[in-house]
Design a protein around this motif. Structure first.
Motif, short mmCIF file in Angstrom:
data_model
loop_
_atom_site.label_atom_id
_atom_site.label_comp_id
_atom_site.label_asym_id
_atom_site.label_seq_id
_atom_site.Cartn_x
_atom_site.Cartn_y
_atom_site.Cartn_z
N LYS A 26 8.16 59.74 27.89
CA LYS A 26 7.59 60.91 28.56
C LYS A 26 6.28 60.57 29.29
O LYS A 26 6.06 61.01 30.42
N ILE A 32 12.16 57.75 34.57
CA ILE A 32 13.22 58.39 33.77
C ILE A 32 12.97 59.90 33.79
O ILE A 32 11.93 60.36 33.31
N PRO A 33 13.92 60.67 34.31
CA PRO A 33 13.74 62.13 34.34
C PRO A 33 13.70 62.71 32.92
O PRO A 33 14.38 62.21 32.01
N ASN A 34 12.93 63.77 32.74
CA ASN A 34 12.78 64.39 31.43
C ASN A 34 14.11 64.90 30.86
O ASN A 34 14.27 64.95 29.65
N LYS A 35 15.04 65.26 31.73
CA LYS A 35 16.30 65.81 31.24
C LYS A 35 17.15 64.77 30.50
O LYS A 35 18.05 65.13 29.76
N TYR A 36 16.85 63.49 30.68
CA TYR A 36 17.62 62.44 30.00
C TYR A 36 17.00 62.00 28.67
O TYR A 36 17.64 61.27 27.92
N ILE A 37 15.81 62.45 28.36
CA ILE A 37 15.15 62.02 27.13
C ILE A 37 15.92 62.43 25.88
O ILE A 37 16.10 61.60 24.98
N THR A 39 19.10 62.81 25.45
CA THR A 39 20.29 61.97 25.36
C THR A 39 19.92 60.56 24.92
O THR A 39 20.58 59.97 24.05
N ILE A 40 18.85 60.02 25.47
CA ILE A 40 18.39 58.68 25.09
C ILE A 40 18.02 58.65 23.61
O ILE A 40 18.38 57.73 22.88
N THR A 71 13.04 65.32 19.44
CA THR A 71 12.75 66.00 20.71
C THR A 71 12.20 67.39 20.45
O THR A 71 11.21 67.81 21.05
#
Length: 87
Positions: A26, A32-37, A39-40, A71
């Motif tokens: 973050k 890296i877009p926040n929407k993928y955090i 999932t990662i 998260t």
């Protein structure tokens, strides 16, 4: 709902590890877009829990759950510290 299975499979190291990695992504990795955090972190949690407790479907699912929980913990802590209302 019985939470005994969750408490038996809870691994604090996995949760904290995902929390730290999520924070680093973050704050430092802007590409890296926040929407993928989430999932990662779910994938990372599944991998870390499999290493910690041995690979099985159950440890993978609980690891992913701990990654997603990290998260949520970050969001709750950030909102508490910054005193911002929910969107």
């Amino acid at each position: 709902m019985d939470f005994n299975a969750l408490t038996q499979n809870f691994e604090i190291v996995v949760l904290v590890g995902c929390l730290v990695v999520g924070y680093i992504i973050k704050k430092s990795l802007d590409f890296i877009p926040n929407k993928y955090i989430p999932t990662i972190l779910a994938i990372l949690g599944a991998c870390l829990n499999s290493v910690a407790k041995g690979p099985s479907l159950e440890t993978i699912v609980y690891g992913a759950l701990m990654g997603l929980a990290s998260t949520g913990m970050h969001q709750a802590f950030t909102r508490f510290v910054e005193n911002t209302p929910e969107e």
